[in-house]
Design a protein around this motif. Structure first.
Motif, short mmCIF file in Angstrom:
data_model
loop_
_atom_site.label_atom_id
_atom_site.label_comp_id
_atom_site.label_asym_id
_atom_site.label_seq_id
_atom_site.Cartn_x
_atom_site.Cartn_y
_atom_site.Cartn_z
N GLU A 196 -12.29 -33.87 21.42
CA GLU A 196 -10.86 -34.06 21.73
C GLU A 196 -10.55 -33.55 23.14
OE1 GLU A 196 -6.89 -35.17 20.91
OE2 GLU A 196 -8.58 -35.37 19.53
N LEU A 197 -11.11 -32.39 23.46
CA LEU A 197 -10.88 -31.81 24.79
C LEU A 197 -11.50 -32.70 25.87
CD1 LEU A 197 -9.67 -29.31 26.23
CD2 LEU A 197 -11.92 -28.24 26.03
N ALA A 198 -12.70 -33.20 25.61
CA ALA A 198 -13.36 -34.07 26.58
C ALA A 198 -12.58 -35.36 26.80
CB ALA A 198 -14.78 -34.38 26.12
N SER A 199 -11.92 -35.85 25.74
CA SER A 199 -11.12 -37.08 25.88
C SER A 199 -9.95 -36.90 26.83
CB SER A 199 -10.62 -37.54 24.51
OG SER A 199 -9.58 -36.68 24.04
N LEU A 200 -9.58 -35.63 27.06
CA LEU A 200 -8.50 -35.32 28.01
C LEU A 200 -9.05 -35.06 29.41
CD1 LEU A 200 -6.41 -32.91 25.74
CD2 LEU A 200 -6.03 -35.34 26.15
N GLY A 201 -10.36 -35.20 29.56
CA GLY A 201 -10.96 -35.04 30.87
C GLY A 201 -11.43 -33.64 31.19
N LYS A 203 -14.26 -30.77 30.35
CA LYS A 203 -15.52 -30.40 29.71
C LYS A 203 -15.60 -28.88 29.64
CE LYS A 203 -20.50 -30.20 30.36
NZ LYS A 203 -20.46 -28.73 30.18
N PRO A 204 -15.69 -28.30 28.45
CA PRO A 204 -15.78 -26.84 28.36
C PRO A 204 -17.13 -26.35 28.86
CG PRO A 204 -16.05 -27.82 26.19
CD PRO A 204 -15.70 -28.94 27.12
N ASP A 205 -17.10 -25.19 29.53
CA ASP A 205 -18.33 -24.57 30.02
C ASP A 205 -18.87 -23.52 29.06
OD1 ASP A 205 -18.35 -25.81 32.80
OD2 ASP A 205 -16.38 -24.83 32.80
N VAL A 206 -17.95 -22.86 28.35
CA VAL A 206 -18.32 -21.81 27.40
C VAL A 206 -17.55 -22.06 26.11
CG1 VAL A 206 -18.28 -19.33 26.91
CG2 VAL A 206 -18.76 -20.13 29.24
N LEU A 207 -18.23 -21.93 24.98
CA LEU A 207 -17.60 -22.05 23.67
C LEU A 207 -17.61 -20.69 22.99
CD1 LEU A 207 -19.18 -25.37 22.34
CD2 LEU A 207 -16.97 -25.07 23.45
N LEU A 208 -16.43 -20.22 22.61
CA LEU A 208 -16.32 -18.98 21.85
C LEU A 208 -16.05 -19.38 20.41
CD1 LEU A 208 -16.24 -15.84 22.47
CD2 LEU A 208 -13.79 -16.05 22.04
N CYS A 209 -17.02 -19.13 19.54
CA CYS A 209 -16.97 -19.66 18.17
C CYS A 209 -16.56 -18.57 17.19
CB CYS A 209 -18.32 -20.24 17.79
SG CYS A 209 -18.84 -21.60 18.86
N LEU A 217 -29.18 -19.08 14.92
CA LEU A 217 -29.61 -19.76 16.13
C LEU A 217 -29.61 -21.28 15.95
CD1 LEU A 217 -30.70 -19.41 19.02
CD2 LEU A 217 -33.01 -19.32 18.04
N GLY A 218 -29.99 -21.74 14.76
CA GLY A 218 -30.03 -23.18 14.53
C GLY A 218 -28.67 -23.83 14.67
N GLU A 219 -27.64 -23.20 14.12
CA GLU A 219 -26.28 -23.73 14.23
C GLU A 219 -25.78 -23.66 15.68
OE1 GLU A 219 -27.37 -22.47 11.49
OE2 GLU A 219 -26.77 -24.11 10.16
N ARG A 220 -26.15 -22.59 16.37
CA ARG A 220 -25.74 -22.48 17.78
C ARG A 220 -26.40 -23.57 18.61
NH1 ARG A 220 -26.86 -16.43 19.55
NH2 ARG A 220 -26.14 -17.31 21.52
N ARG A 221 -27.68 -23.84 18.32
CA ARG A 221 -28.38 -24.90 19.06
C ARG A 221 -27.74 -26.26 18.75
NH1 ARG A 221 -33.11 -23.70 17.61
NH2 ARG A 221 -33.74 -22.58 19.51
N LYS A 222 -27.36 -26.46 17.50
CA LYS A 222 -26.72 -27.72 17.12
C LYS A 222 -25.40 -27.90 17.86
CE LYS A 222 -25.24 -30.20 12.94
NZ LYS A 222 -25.11 -30.10 11.46
N ILE A 223 -24.60 -26.83 17.93
CA ILE A 223 -23.32 -26.88 18.66
C ILE A 223 -23.58 -27.19 20.13
CG2 ILE A 223 -21.38 -25.49 19.47
CD1 ILE A 223 -21.50 -24.02 16.75
N ALA A 224 -24.57 -26.52 20.71
CA ALA A 224 -24.88 -26.73 22.13
C ALA A 224 -25.27 -28.18 22.40
CB ALA A 224 -26.00 -25.79 22.56
N ASN A 225 -26.11 -28.74 21.53
CA ASN A 225 -26.56 -30.12 21.74
C ASN A 225 -25.42 -31.12 21.62
OD1 ASN A 225 -29.24 -29.43 22.19
ND2 ASN A 225 -29.81 -29.59 20.02
N CYS A 227 -22.21 -30.54 21.87
CA CYS A 227 -21.06 -30.26 22.74
C CYS A 227 -21.43 -30.20 24.21
CB CYS A 227 -20.38 -28.96 22.31
SG CYS A 227 -19.72 -29.02 20.64
N ASN A 228 -22.71 -30.46 24.53
CA ASN A 228 -23.16 -30.59 25.91
C ASN A 228 -22.98 -29.31 26.72
OD1 ASN A 228 -24.26 -32.02 28.06
ND2 ASN A 228 -22.26 -32.73 28.80
N VAL A 229 -23.38 -28.17 26.11
CA VAL A 229 -23.37 -26.89 26.83
C VAL A 229 -24.71 -26.21 26.60
CG1 VAL A 229 -20.87 -26.58 26.62
CG2 VAL A 229 -22.39 -25.61 24.88
N ARG A 230 -25.01 -25.21 27.42
CA ARG A 230 -26.21 -24.40 27.20
C ARG A 230 -26.08 -23.60 25.91
NH1 ARG A 230 -28.69 -21.20 31.31
NH2 ARG A 230 -27.41 -19.51 30.50
#
Length: 544
Positions: A196-201, A203-209, A217-225, A227-230
């Protein structure tokens, strides 16, 4: 050159963006950077000054008289940086300013539109007065997808294009819920929120979950993949036992390091977190405890007294004790079968806070009377001080003493203030005028009587500055009658006309103040009045 951190929230509201912003700012500050935090509120009120505490929580007041969102209290408490008028803006204020200019003809006949006029106004707000800062943190209220916040999101998008590379960064706060029936954490809400955020133009750099459970770690890697973040930029934010442990928790998870890396800063000094270590040590390792009763009107929603709650905690930190707060509805004491003694006798201190309106006023007065007669430490703030004066007036024989705020009265011990002096000159208000922004707001000086109890509390000071938010004042015409009961006017406005502080020298600890000292209390610098009140309550606890 200031760098900008834009903080947004997704999935649901109340994820703690304000606390996150305050904690991140505190971590950057601990590394030696100069920071300021700003709040963008999408609602159409000009400010929260006329909003019910049940709708919005407390109204936080700055030194320069702004009525702002309660998140600014978090900002000040965590950084010690005093907020200003320019640190909180609402859609209502933005549109009010634009429409005023349009009516004046400032746009020279142009069609006034959301883009560029509204977004330009928001961008100007974000960029103003930042020349001496290293970081400006801008928190956007509400949740991504709200129609009200779209102009703010668009302004952020434009700023990220207009400013220099590595001058802006986006932090998105999301929820990773745990589904008990499935026994699983779910990352899909975060994925949808980032989309939704990306649709507004943006791109988040950091996600605070935010999550109630550890995020593997597996869920964090899934979120990263998805959501296009490290993966290092996916920061777990688990529930904390105290808000004052949040900065240390976020540092351990690498939030500040990842934010600095996003700006290309790899040589930042390590943070000095010693004062946060001391605060958490005092909080989690108390050497005693006290119980304070807060007799108020809005006790059903503790956010209505957010700063007060935290200031009491700070008083506990100063005395290294745990403060147990009992929230007591003042209206309960107005019932015929009310057993005031049973509820108030176990307390080590009684506090009557600020508020508006007649509801619960007699219950507050009854609480004042109990504290005076029983020698229980008493602290009255704003309306609480006024009720202490009304109680003393009735003690002096003025049996119908009241406040004109509650209606017509033959004994107006408290009355509306229609004019007062400020540094800008005489301020005048009409009794039937607008409610918003018309109170005595912001920092005002007060002169303290030499050798008074409050002068001692303030370290021997004879002049102080405190923040006000009220429309009614104690009537100086009753001063002599009140002092005959032992209630001393120990603090007055510099011109000697407006009572600021009252106290009872023959009482263990009885202080009423017209201002709001809770607004200036910090965990690492507790307000002296709360320090003194909790100290007196600790003494009382040893007598009970």
């Amino acid at each position: 050159m200031a760098r900008y951190i834009f903080i947004t929230g997704g999935v649901v509201s109340s994820l703690g963006k304000g606390l996150m912003a305050a904690s991140l700012a505190a971590l950057l500050q601990a590394r030696g950077y100069k920071v300021r935090i700003r709040k963008f509120d999408p609602y159409l009120n000009v400010d929260p000054g006329t909003m019910s505490p049940y709708q919005h929580g407390e109204v936080y007041v700055t030194d320069d008289g702004a009525e702002t969102d309660l998140d600014l209290g978090h900002y000040e408490r965590f950084t010690g940086v005093s907020a200003r008028q320019s640190d909180n803006v609402t859609s209502g204020r933005v549109y009010q300013d634009i429409i005023t200019r349009e009516r004046r003809g400032d746009y020279l006949g142009a069609t006034v539109q959301v883009i560029p006029h509204v977004t330009d106004e928001i961008k100007a707000f974000a960029l103003a007065d930042t020349d001496d800062l290293d970081f400006v943190l801008c928190e956007i209220g509400g949740t991504v997808g709200d129609i009200e916040s779209l102009p703010f999101m668009e302004a952020i998008r434009q700023l990220r294009n207009e400013l220099e590379p590595f001058q802006t960064l986006s932090v998105h706060v999301t929820l990773v819920p745990y589904i008990a029936a499935a026994g699983e954490l779910k990352t899909k809400p975060t994925q949808h929120s980032v989309r939704e955020l990306a649709s507004l133009g943006i791109k988040p750099d950091v996600l605070l979950c935010r999550s109630e459970h550890e995020i593997p770690l597996g869920e964090r890697r899934k979120i990263a993949n998805f959501c296009n973040v490290r993966i290092e930029s996916v920061i777990p934010a688990l529930d904390a036992p105290s808000i004052y442990s949040v900065p240390l928790q976020y540092h351990q998870e690498g939030l500040d390091s990842e934010v600095l890396r996003g700006f290309g800063i790899t040589d930042a000094p390590e943070p000095d977190l010693s004062r946060w270590d001391d605060v958490t040590d005092r909080y989690f390792n108390p050497e005693g405890e006290v119980t304070i009763g807060v007799v108020g009107k809005y006790v059903g929603l503790q956010d209505a007294y957010k700063s007060l709650n935290e200031a009491l905690v700070h008083g506990g930190l100063a005395n290294r004790v745990k403060v147990n707060i009992q929230w007591i509805d003042a209206e309960v004491f107005e019932q015929e079968d009310a057993d005031i003694t049973a509820q108030l006798e176990p307390l080590h201190g009684i506090l009557v806070p600020g508020g508006f309106g007649e509801r619960g006023s007699e219950g507050k007065i009854a609480s004042v009377r109990f504290a005076r007669e029983r020698g229980v430490p008493f602290f009255g703030i704003c309306l609480g001080m006024q009720m202490a004066c009304v109680e003393s007036a009735r003690l002096a024989g003025h049996t119908s003493a009241s406040s004109t705020e509650f209606g017509e009265t033959d004994e107006p011990v408290v009355g509306i203030i229609t004019e007062w002096m400020t540094e800008e000159g005489l301020q005048e208000r009409e009794a039937g005028g607008d409610l918003g922004g018309t109170m005595r707001l912001g920092a005002y000086d007060a002169k303290l009587s030499a050798n008074s109890h409050v002068s001692t509390i303030y370290g021997g000071a004879t002049e102080i500055s405190e923040r006000h938010r009220h429309r009614y004042e104690v009537n100086g015409a009753y001063k002599d009658a009140l002092e005959e009961t032992g209630l001393i006017f120990s603090g007055m406005s510099p011109d000697g006309l407006l009572p600021e502080i009252v106290e009872r020298p023959d009482h263990p600890w009885f202080v009423g103040v017209q201002f709001h000292p809770e607004l200036k209390s910090r965990p690492f610098e507790p307000h002296p009045l709360f320090d003194g009140f909790i100290s007196a309550a600790l003494t009382q606890s040893r007598l009970v």
